[in-house]
Design an enzyme around this catalytic site. Structure first.
Site, PDB file in Angstrom:
ATOM      1  N   HIS A 114       0.717  -1.035   0.123  1.00  0.00           N
ATOM      2  CA  HIS A 114      -0.127   0.036   0.016  1.00  0.00           C
ATOM      3  C   HIS A 114       0.910   1.211   0.279  1.00  0.00           C
ATOM      4  O   HIS A 114       1.972   1.112   0.356  1.00  0.00           O
ATOM      5  CB  HIS A 114      -0.927   0.049   1.208  1.00  0.00           C
ATOM      6  CG  HIS A 114      -1.766  -1.245   1.419  1.00  0.00           C
ATOM      7  ND1 HIS A 114      -2.843  -1.288   0.694  1.00  0.00           N
ATOM      8  CD2 HIS A 114      -1.551  -2.390   2.019  1.00  0.00           C
ATOM      9  CE1 HIS A 114      -3.454  -2.526   0.898  1.00  0.00           C
ATOM     10  NE2 HIS A 114      -2.630  -3.206   1.777  1.00  0.00           N
ATOM     11  N   ALA A 141       8.772 -22.928   8.917  1.00  0.00           N
ATOM     12  CA  ALA A 141       7.585 -22.588   9.578  1.00  0.00           C
ATOM     13  C   ALA A 141       7.521 -21.136  10.067  1.00  0.00           C
ATOM     14  O   ALA A 141       8.291 -20.672  10.554  1.00  0.00           O
ATOM     15  CB  ALA A 141       7.046 -23.529  10.903  1.00  0.00           C
ATOM     16  N   ALA A 159      12.691 -20.814  10.158  1.00  0.00           N
ATOM     17  CA  ALA A 159      11.541 -20.497  10.645  1.00  0.00           C
ATOM     18  C   ALA A 159      11.432 -19.303  11.195  1.00  0.00           C
ATOM     19  O   ALA A 159      12.339 -18.614  11.696  1.00  0.00           O
ATOM     20  CB  ALA A 159      11.177 -21.666  11.702  1.00  0.00           C
ATOM     21  N   THR A 164      12.697  -9.974   3.077  1.00  0.00           N
ATOM     22  CA  THR A 164      12.115  -8.487   2.556  1.00  0.00           C
ATOM     23  C   THR A 164      12.876  -8.458   1.101  1.00  0.00           C
ATOM     24  O   THR A 164      12.570  -7.183   0.613  1.00  0.00           O
ATOM     25  CB  THR A 164      12.771  -7.380   3.538  1.00  0.00           C
ATOM     26  OG1 THR A 164      14.163  -7.748   3.732  1.00  0.00           O
ATOM     27  CG2 THR A 164      11.812  -7.527   4.917  1.00  0.00           C
TER      28      THR A 164
END
Length: 191
Positions: A114, A141, A159, A164
């Protein structure tokens, strides 16, 4: 027929458009049907996966429940993909998952983002960035894969990691933000 090109353009569009929202509801209904199946309904699950996803390779399995805000419409699965419980895909544009990929429980892949400007964000505007997971990747996980990321072949995501940026091939990467820890150890065969 609904024009999906704004979703795939990488540019701002109105995600709250009523036609888009109606199509999302139709797609999510198929995911809900899959989540309502039992382990004994393997054939039904395979048929539903073909209706849910853009492409489904051979020998794919998803443990229900899983959730896709666009119902999997833009997700492609290669061969031999295993996705564990509580997978979440914010799939407003393409998510490409290669062959022999393992995805642990409670993994999230998000393609939508956004604008930072709150006045624009308040209008429902968003834009999307494709996510690619190449062959032979293992995602641990609770990992979160953010918009625009490519995880290159053979790599392992630890996990709980928050990915990014792109991850190179043949590495173990961990953390928040996810960083390369070390190269893969190919000598551990049989351990």
């Amino acid at each position: 027929m609904l024009d999906f090109s704004p979703l795939h353009s990488g540019k701002l569009y109105n995600a709250m458009d009523e036609e888009i929202m109606a199509e999302q509801r139709r797609c999510v209904a198929r995911v809900n049907a899959y989540n309502a199946t039992t382990p004994e309904e393997g054939e039904k699950r395979q048929e539903l996966m073909k209706q849910i996803f853009a492409k489904v390779g051979k020998n794919c399995y998803i443990e229900p429940p899983f959730h896709c805000n666009f119902g999997g419409k833009f997700i492609s699965l290669g061969d031999n993909v295993y996705i564990n419980f509580e997978f979440i895909a914010v799939d407003d544009t393409f998510i490409e998952i290669g062959n022999n990929v393992l995805i642990g429980p409670r993994v999230t892949i998000a393609v939508a983002t956004h604008p930072e400007d709150p006045t624009i964000r308040a209008t429902g505007a968003q834009y999307n960035r494709k996510v690619v997971i190449e062959d032979d990747v293992w995602i641990g996980a609770g990992a979160i894969i953010l918009p625009g990321v490519t995880i290159h072949k053979n790599s392992i995501i630890g996990a709980g990691s928050v990915v990014t940026h792109d991850i190179e091939a043949n590495v173990v990467a961990v953390g928040n933000p996810c960083r390369v820890l070390r190269p893969l150890k190919f000598e551990d065969k049989g351990n």
